[in-house]
Every structure is written in structure tokens, then in C-alpha cells.
Design an enzyme around this catalytic site. Structure first.
Site, PDB file in Angstrom:
ATOM      1  N   ASP A  50       0.770  -1.017   0.004  1.00  0.00           N
ATOM      2  CA  ASP A  50       0.070  -0.036  -0.221  1.00  0.00           C
ATOM      3  C   ASP A  50       0.992   1.245   0.013  1.00  0.00           C
ATOM      4  OD1 ASP A  50      -1.815   1.925   0.277  1.00  0.00           O
ATOM      5  OD2 ASP A  50      -3.000   0.933   1.744  1.00  0.00           O
TER       6      ASP A  50
ATOM      7  N   ARG B 200      -0.121   4.431  -0.555  1.00  0.00           N
ATOM      8  CA  ARG B 200      -0.986   5.818  -0.600  1.00  0.00           C
ATOM      9  C   ARG B 200      -0.465   6.668   0.376  1.00  0.00           C
ATOM     10  NH1 ARG B 200      -6.835   2.942  -0.390  1.00  0.00           N
ATOM     11  NH2 ARG B 200      -5.684   1.584   1.032  1.00  0.00           N
TER      12      ARG B 200
END
Ligand code: ZN
Length: 217
Positions: free
Chosen positions: A129, A131
Site C-alpha cells: 500500500d 498511499r
């Protein structure tokens, strides 16, 4: 690295089937992407604002792909905001948990070979991930939001937002019933990314030729 900042350069009323929203367009000092806020009601100095920090998913949000639950989560978030008459969806341009659409499509091919969503991203040289939520914090500040009730199933997102200085006073579940196409993906999100899922029963997808694995009746 200096803290990023955002500038609201345009805004307009967008009537939807849920009612009238305001769409705000932001430029920023971190990247060249067009991050957005879509809100209803007066958020200025508001506490506990219903909020969704949504990462762009072209395939799910626009095309209605059944590989993930993004499109339905976005839709549900807008409906919940409209129900309250106040709230915001921040739309961050970080497709595919931050790896971009091209890489996400390559990851989908790996998933079709049997790898799960986490391993597929890792095999392509990405993090599970990637982000970042610093711009979401900037946008909430610009909108005058003091604290949020966050619509999410992802505890890591709550921690990440808190680390950016966002006051998250509650979590509002945003659980979509899984279908045959996305069940494996959602199980991976629950098992490997600690998402809070599967309080709802499994429902069949739109594909009538697909069976419902582990359907209880
Ligand atoms: Zn998606």
C-alpha cells in the site's frame, strides 16, 4: 521535506441523484495531480463531519468493475453524506493503492494467475500500500473541518490520517457485500491488510454462470 499545501482553484455545484454537492478542485505542492473534495452542507468549523477519504479507482469508480468494492463504497459514501445533509468525500488521485492504473492492470493479470492483491503488488516491485494522506489533511483544513467520522473499513487508514493530524472521532463502516469476482480480493484485504469486513453475507455477482463459494444456504 516541507509540509505540502493545497490551493482551491475552482469549485462548482454538482447536482447528483443524491442532491446538490460542491466539487472543489485543488492544486498542491506535492504532485501534479488533481485532488478533489466533493461536499454537502456547511463544513466550516464543524465537528465530527461525516467524511470519506477515497483513493481513485478508475476501474471500480467509473467502469463499475466487480474486481473491487471501490465504486460501491464511493456510491454508499455519497448516499450517507446526502442522508445527513452534511459531509465530504475527498477524492485522492492515487489509483491502485498508489501504484497507478498501468501497474494495477499488470497486477490484475498476476491475480488472474492466482496471486493475491498484496503479492501481485509486491511482485511488481511495489509496496502493498503506497498511499499517502498528507493532502487529505490539507484539504480538510482548507474546508474548515475540525474533526471527522471516517467512513472506512481500513484501520490503517485511520492511523495514517491521525498521523497527518486529522482528528478522527469515530469510524463509520462502509461495508459492501462481496460478489464472486471480488470475494478473494476482499478476503485478502481482511486477512492481510486488517480491513474490517465480512459482517455481511456473501451475495451472488451479476455473472449467473459463477457459483457462490462458501454461500451458507
Ligand atoms: Zn477499486
Amino acid at each position: 521535506m516541507p509540509n505540502p499545501s493545497v490551493t482551491r482553484t475552482a469549485a462548482a455545484r454538482i447536482p447528483t441523484r443524491y442532491g446538490d454537492f460542491q466539487l472543489c478542485y485543488y492544486t498542491n505542492t506535492l504532485d501534479n495531480k488533481e485532488h478533489l473534495a466533493f461536499y454537502m452542507g456547511d463544513l466550516t468549523r464543524a465537528e465530527g463531519v461525516l467524511a470519506r477519504v477515497h483513493s481513485e479507482c478508475f476501474t471500480g469508480d467509473v467502469l463499475g468493475s466487480l474486481r473491487c468494492d471501490c465504486g460501491e463504497q464511493l456510491d454508499r459514501a455519497l448516499a450517507l453524506v446526502a442522508e445527513e445533509g452534511q459531509g465530504v468525500v475527498i477524492y485522492l488521485r492515487q489509483e491502485g493503492r498508489g501504484i497507478g492504473l498501468e501497474q494495477k492492470l499488470l497486477a490484475y493479470n498476476l491475480q488472474d494467475q492466482g496471486y493475491d492483491t498484496v503479492d501481485a503488488n509486491l511482485m511488481l516491485g511495489h509496496g502493498a500500500d503506497e498511499r499517502s494522506y498528507s493532502l487529505a489533511a490539507c484539504i480538510l483544513e482548507d474546508l474548515g473541518v475540525q474533526s471527522v467520522r471516517l467512513m472506512t473499513n481500513n484501520p490503517a487508514k485511520i492511523q495514517a490520517l491521525k498521523a497527518e493530524g486529522i482528528k478522527v472521532v469515530a469510524r463509520v463502516p462502509l461495508e459492501i457485500a462481496a460478489n464472486a469476482e471480488n470475494k478473494g480480493y476482499m478476503i485478502t484485504k481482511a486477512k492481510r491488510m486488517d480491513h474490517l469486513l465480512f459482517s455481511k453475507p456473501f451475495v451472488s455477482s451479476h455473472h449467473s454462470d459463477l457459483h457462490e463459494p462458501q454461500s451458507t444456504n
